[in-house]
Write an enzyme that holds these catalytic residues in place. Structure first.
Site: not given
Length: 402
Positions: A14, A94, A123, A177
């Site tokens: 990505d 994060r 996220d 993922s």
């Protein structure tokens, strides 16, 4: 000169596809930033891949110790576990990633920060709340939500990269993922998208093995804490990051810390995932066992509520907020005397107590034993029970009259 954009770069398909997409659609100079929270071999070949995809430069920021000391430890001290299962591995990282993105964006004079989080996940919220709190003047580009983003499959992203002369080691075959850092690794996708199906652990696990394949003999370990912070493992003093690394090896070996959960995302949907947190599970359990000895009943009860509150705050991406600071301040105040040693036995996915000691223990054998001592007379309980149960007795009498 072109305006600059800072891209949160993992090296995956990505974010690799996003590099030429940003240049083509926004005419930006792309500065890639990979924040190393303990991804290990996932960082191999990252700079070459970023440059081949058109990035001007790549920053790799090693924040492992900061991640452990400033983000993981407050959550361990709080026993912060989302929905009783998830140890917040991705969630904790994060805000730190957002912080580093902002720091480099300011250093480079960038106009915007771009991320590759999908429009269905948590996220995007965590990244963007962090950026807004630290640098409200910066623009945010969420590629998957942008009207100029037309790719919606791995095949399309691979074809897009090839059309721009970028040949990458990605295959169109489906895979899980995953998100990995020092604390954990998460798995989503494939059979996990159907809650009726059992996870394919033979294909899925990365950090350890299943309890069935773990050794047939138990293993004893000991951890020491000072003010709620782990200080040593098996008698050897180490920094927190090294303790977690060693516990990951031990926990993975014994099939510890594998969680299959259907959780409630912030955006409103339920999602199913498998988390491996071998070392973190051991560390959390050891800390809780020490607190059992040390905290008084009222503090322990309120702290459980505050731990759940902190878990929600972290999960929702609200790290850089006054409420997180206030809750963390309360948690830290409860850790003043959380010092001692915890011994554990690891066996086939289980963590069993093997003895806990602390100079600040509130446990008194002379009081807790069945024999009457100087500080406790069994007869004293009668008056206490009469008063403690008075409201129940009065209500029962009144209801009988009615």
């Amino acid at each position: 000169m072109k305006d600059k954009v800072v891209l949160a770069y993992s090296g995956g398909l990505d974010t690799t596809a996003i590099i030429p997409w940003l240049k083509e659609n926004f005419n930006y100079e792309v500065i890639c930033v990979c924040v190393d929270c303990g991804q290990e071999n996932e960082l191999d070949g990252l700079e070459e891949r970023a440059k081949a995809s058109g990035a001007e430069k790549l920053y790799i920021e090693d924040v492992v110790d900061e991640f452990c000391d400033e983000y993981i430890i407050p959550c361990v001290q709080a026993n912060a576990i989302y929905e009783n299962k998830y140890l917040l591995g991705t969630s904790m990282a994060r805000p730190l990633i957002a912080k580093k993105l902002v720091e480099i964006a300011k250093r480079e004079g960038a106009k915007a920060i771009c991320h590759g989080a999908t429009g269905k996940g948590n996220d995007q919220i965590r990244f963007e709340l962090g950026i807004k709190a630290l640098a409200p003047e910066l623009s945010i580009i969420a590629a998957w939500r942008n009207e100029k983003w037309s790719m919606d499959s791995r095949e399309e992203e691979i074809a897009y990269c090839k059309s721009h002369g970028i040949h990458l080691p990605f295959s169109p075959e489906s895979s899980y993922s995953r998100d990995r850092n020092l604390w954990h690794i998460s798995h989503e996708g494939l059979e996990l998208e159907d809650p009726s199906k059992e996870p394919d652990y033979e294909h899925l696990l990365v950090l350890g093995t299943t309890p069935q394949k773990a050794p047939d003999e138990e293993e004893y370990i000991s951890l020491t804490f000072e003010k709620g912070v782990p200080m040593s493992l098996n008698g050897k003093k180490m920094k927190v990051s090294d303790i977690i690394r060693q516990l990951n090896i031990l926990g993975g070996k014994h099939g510890i810390g594998i969680v299959d959960i259907v959780e409630n995302r912030v955006v409103g949907m339920k999602s199913r995932g498998v988390y491996e947190t071998p070392g973190g599970t051991i560390l959390m359990e050891a800390h809780q066992q020490l607190e059992e000895l040390i905290l008084d009943r009222e503090t322990y009860s309120l702290k459980k509520d505050m731990g759940n509150k902190l878990a929600d705050i972290v999960y929702e991406g609200k790290w850089f907020t006054p409420i997180r600071e206030a809750v963390q301040a309360f948690i830290e105040s409860t850790q003043t005397y959380v010092t001692g040693e915890v011994k554990l036995k690891l066996y086939k996915g289980n963590i069993m107590k093997a003895g806990t000691t602390s100079p600040y223990s509130l446990y008194s054998e002379s009081i807790a034993s069945f024999t009457t001592g100087d500080l406790y007379d069994h007869h004293d309980a009668e008056g206490f029970i009469n008063l403690f149960g008075l409201s129940s007795k009065v209500r029962a009498m009144k209801m009988a009259q009615v």
